[in-house]
Scaffold this active site. Structure first.
Site, short mmCIF file in Angstrom:
data_model
loop_
_atom_site.label_atom_id
_atom_site.label_comp_id
_atom_site.label_asym_id
_atom_site.label_seq_id
_atom_site.Cartn_x
_atom_site.Cartn_y
_atom_site.Cartn_z
N ASP A 9 16.94 57.66 -11.66
CA ASP A 9 16.86 56.32 -11.20
C ASP A 9 18.35 55.57 -11.29
O ASP A 9 19.07 55.79 -12.04
CB ASP A 9 15.84 55.30 -11.73
N ASP A 18 13.67 53.79 -15.77
CA ASP A 18 13.18 52.72 -16.51
C ASP A 18 12.15 51.69 -16.26
O ASP A 18 11.74 50.95 -16.83
CB ASP A 18 14.44 51.79 -17.10
N ASP A 63 9.01 54.61 -11.71
CA ASP A 63 9.61 55.90 -12.15
C ASP A 63 8.72 56.73 -12.95
O ASP A 63 8.81 58.05 -13.19
CB ASP A 63 10.69 55.80 -13.01
#
Length: 918
Positions: A221, A607, A611
């Protein structure tokens, strides 16, 4: 809700009556469809009125509410998933090796049983038994020549029990212990401790330690993972003029032209005033006032919103109060030059979502004007501008392109003034849409919002910076291993862009035929993928590198069952792949595609809650404990505080764990093969009579006391290369990616070494001890002495083999390796001193026979030297002429007699080293 704001006390609920109608329980966290009937009026309920399970109150001491869903009907519980069961590739391969050993066990057992049956059948010669010492006359079946087939079957059962030591059952327990200890070392690594947040690394599972050393693909990400997720308003374009200094490393939107009220002297002060007012009003942030200092802080749904509100405050438009129906500002009056209090009646909030990609608020100012302020992505905002109403649209686009090239996040700001009739018509439709209780309520609301969000007047564009985390992108040498943010797109890299932003697709979207749009979009994606593959094929043999860029809309078609293989082939051929604006589900699907399509180890790092699917789908999920909550951490396999710690986690701990576990498993199979083959050879030498070579307790404690602890010590403490050199020479990591330390060739070579050692041990012991007196009294070697001597040789050989295999001796390893041999003699002394009914064949065999016989010690010395000499010579020749990469580092450091091989460049000196470097 406005209608219930006056209900503040317990007594007010005495006569409170309402009826709530809402959707059925579902797993959608971000949507809620419902309405409340109160005093014969209907009021819409949205996600803003819904508190999810485990929510925490901020800025509020307590609330009154009604429970909508309970237990398993709550949205949070319906989103909960059982964590996937993950096993490393080494563990799965280890199962295959156990199957191989079990097949070997069956082969040995069947071979022995057939031979035993044949010898038993042919045992009679002239009416007399050739193997009279087995007392076939005293046996009902086992040695009866007349019943040889049944005897062979019975022997098969005996052989299966006797040879079961080939299967290292204790290996699984030992590996679990080692992995737990490895996880403790990861948790206690101070180099992965983030002092600012007081968060160390946390290995939340120990199953995947060695997998950290085999990662081939990293899926990351961006926001909050590669970046800090702390937005800073750094640039802006207002009325075609760019503001913000672009010469410093940290760019600031504030410059002398617009700070301290100087904007009133700019060419378009009215546009600047509206722009700053939009930043201060168009949001959902809440102000918090520090009672001691009087400073105002903001709680916002996203860091972007907080950055906008703070920027407006610094430039003279301070947002200081918010109620359900109003927003209050301290504004800079351009005429008087002083700050004045202004209040705006908040009429409607058209919220941001991933489909709309914009947010709007409708307010009424103190002069009675109805204003719509809107901000959003340029892809949806520019098409909503009024024709010929923005003379500086082209300049704004150019500025946004510059900001985007600098890695900044851009939004377009626009407004329009509404008349009463238009607003009343919109408000009626909007309330009706909000109060509808249907599955397509959000679609209806968006359609109504689209009617009012049109003919906008462009004010400008914002640019916020989400800074890279410390250590991200600072080491160009590591680009081949870890894709840092700054290396995704490099100078000279050619780009393959997959997009549906074409005039043909836009025209079809305006017509609204979904089937035609889907067919055309899919065809366009296939065509673009084929073109990308053609570009890759044309560049074969050249040094060109490609980056594949695809947005979420195009990705939805690229992940179709009959298209995804084509997409994967193109993605694997590119140096970088960037998926823009992808949904959580798309992230998980891309991860699954890469994992299953390449067969390589994948690592996902993120985070946020979006995700979670990606982390659970990847072979290894790394959660970053950032500002977006703990959902990613709770769903991860390993948690770290910063992306930069991933470097040490993989290059150091990953490499060490992979090498330790690989060597430990190979050694376990080696020592069990060595022990098992000696048992088989003794059986063969005794015509497969079923007589074990060793005492029962010797065999039971072989894996428990005398050989397991050195292997576990290697799995915990061994280091082929120091941490500094692991990071300095990242090519070393390729040993794990290519799995050179746990290949079938290496595994079978360890087993072959075990077979050779077993042959040396058995034949040396029997040949040397067979034809001579063993004790002073002239007694020859008996079964008990031969078994103890062979067992002693096995213990010495396998432990000395461990000593040769260790790269980094610590005091603990010295104690464990040599202590295991000492423990064997302590056990032999203590066990042999017990009564004969307990010790049976081991009664004082060491005290009275072996310990006092020089030949016993000479045989051990001869056997250890002979068994280990081939391995020693092979290792020396390999390291000198065919070194692996870690051996190259060790060898160069040894030859230079220095602790730092940096001064002497390490070049590949063999095919193996060259392959690893590539």
């Amino acid at each position: 809700m406005d209608v219930t704001l006056d209900i503040m006390e317990d007594s007010h609920f005495r006569d409170f009556r309402c009826l709530v109608k809402c959707e059925d329980p579902n797993a959608s966290l971000y949507t809620f469809v419902g309405s409340m009937e109160f005093k014969e009026q209907h009021y819409s309920l949205s996600p803003q009125q819904l508190l999810l399970r485990d929510s925490k109150l901020r800025n509020t001491d307590y609330i009154y509410g009604a429970v909508i869903f309970t237990g398993h009907d709550t949205k949070v519980v319906q989103n909960a998933m059982n964590p996937p069961s993950k096993r490393s590739k080494i563990e799965r391969k280890m199962d295959k090796i156990v199957y191989l050993l079990f097949s070997m066990l069956l082969l040995l057992a069947v071979t022995g049983s057939v031979a035993f049956g044949i010898w038993t059948k042919e045992d009679l010669e002239n009416g007399r038994s050739k193997r009279w010492y087995l007392r076939p006359d005293n046996s009902k079946i086992f040695y009866d020549p007349k019943r040889a087939p049944i005897a062979a079957i019975m022997h098969l059962l005996t052989a299966l029990i006797l040879y079961n030591y080939l299967i290292p059952i204790s290996l699984y327990v030992s590996i679990e212990i080692v992995k737990v200890l490895q996880s403790i070392f990861i948790n206690q690594d101070l180099h992965m401790y983030h002092e600012k947040t007081n968060k160390p690394a946390r290995a939340r599972t120990s199953n995947l330690n060695e997998e950290l050393g085999q990662v081939d693909t990293i899926l990351s990400d961006k926001t909050g993972t590669l970046t800090c997720n702390s937005m800073e308003f750094v640039r802006c374009s207002i009325a075609g003029t760019a503001y913000g200094l672009c010469v410093t490393d940290v760019q600031r939107a504030r410059d002398k032209r617009i700070e301290n009220g100087n904007w009133v002297n700019e060419p378009h002060p009215d546009a600047i005033q509206k722009f700053l007012r939009l930043l201060a009003i168009c949001h959902t942030a809440l102000p918090e006032v520090d009672t001691e200092t009087g400073n105002i802080f903001y709680e916002a749904e996203s860091p972007d919103e907080a950055a906008f509100v703070i920027a407006a405050k610094e430039l003279g438009f301070e947002f200081y109060n918010r109620t359900q129906t109003s927003i209050s500002l301290h504004e800079l009056d351009p005429i008087s030059g002083t700050k004045v209090n202004r209040s705006y009646k908040l009429l409607n909030v058209l919220e941001f979502n991933s489909t709309r990609k914009r947010m709007s608020v409708i307010v009424k100012d103190e002069e009675g004007r109805l204003l719509l302020f809107c901000k959003g992505a340029d892809s949806v905002m520019l098409e909503r501008l009024a024709p010929n109403a923005s003379a500086f649209e082209e300049q704004t686009k150019e500025h946004m392109d510059v900001y985007a090239d600098e890695g900044l996040r851009t939004l377009v700001a626009a407004y329009r003034e509404l008349d009463e009739e238009e607003y009343n018509e919109f408000n009626e439709e909007f309330n009706e849409a909000k109060n509808s209780v249907s599955a397509d309520r959000d679609v209806i609301i968006d359609e109504v919002a689209n009617k009012i969000e049109r003919d906008l007047i462009l004010l400008g564009a914002t640019a916020v910076e989400d800074k890279l985390q410390d250590g991200v992108g600072e080491e160009p040498k590591k680009y081949n291993l870890i894709v840092f943010a700054c290396s995704l797109l490099r100078q000279g890299m050619k780009q393959i862009i997959i997009s549906l932003d074409t005039p043909h697709i836009k025209m079809l979207e305006k017509e609204g035929d979904k089937s035609v749009i889907t067919k055309a979009s899919k065809g366009s994606i296939i065509h673009q993928l084929n073109e990308g593959k053609a570009r890759l094929s044309a560049s074969n043999g050249s040094s060109d590198t490609f980056a594949l860029i695809i947005d979420g809309k195009s990705l939805a078609y690229a992940l179709d069952d009959n298209v995804k293989d084509m997409f994967l082939e193109l993605a694997v051929g590119c140096a970088s792949v960037i998926c823009c604006r992808s949904s959580p589900k798309q992230k998980a699907l891309v991860t699954r595609l890469v994992k299953s399509g390449t067969g390589k180890t994948t690592l996902a790092i993120g985070d946020g809650a979006n995700d979670v699917g990606m982390l659970q789908e990847a072979d290894i999920g790394i959660g970053i404990s950032g500002v977006e909550g703990m959902q990613a951490v709770m769903s991860s396999d390993i948690a770290i505080a910063q992306f930069r710690f991933l470097e040490r986690l993989l290059l150091v701990h990953g490499h060490w764990c992979y090498r330790r576990i690989s060597t430990m498993i190979c050694y376990f199979f080696y020592k069990n093969v060595t022990f098992g083959i000696t048992v088989f050879l003794f059986e063969a030498n005794t015509s497969f009579s079923g007589q074990p070579a060793y005492n029962d307790w010797y065999m039971s404690l072989y894996n428990v006391l005398f050989t397991s602890l050195p292997a576990m010590a290697l799995g915990v403490f061994d280091q082929d290369v120091s941490p500094r050199f692991c990071i300095k020479f990242p090519q070393l990591y390729q040993e794990g990616v290519q799995n050179v330390l746990f290949s079938w060739k290496r595994i079978l070579s360890w087993m072959f070494n075990g077979v050779c050692n077993a042959i040396v041990i058995f034949f040396f012991c029997t040949s040397v001890l067979e034809t001579q007196a063993f004790r002073k009294g002239g007694q020859i070697v008996e079964l008990q002495v031969l078994g103890t001597t062979m067992y002693s040789c096995v213990v010495w050989v396998v432990n000395c083999q461990m000593a040769l295999s260790v790269s980094y001796f610590t005091l603990i390893q010295h104690i464990i390796v040599w202590g295991s041999i000492l423990l064997w003699y302590i056990f032999l002394f203590a066990y042999g001193s017990m009564p004969p009914r307990i010790t049976t064949t081991a009664y004082k065999v060491f005290l009275e026979a072996c310990m006092l016989a020089p030949s016993y010690w000479l045989v051990i010395l001869l056997v250890v030297f002979s068994a280990l000499l081939p391995f020693f010579l092979y290792s020396a020749i390999s390291m000198q002429f065919f070194p692996m990469y870690h051996q190259m580092i060790q060898w160069k450091r040894l030859k230079s007699n220095s602790d730092d091989p940096e001064n002497r460049p390490i070049e590949p000196t063999s095919t193996t080293a060259s392959e690893i470097r590539r």
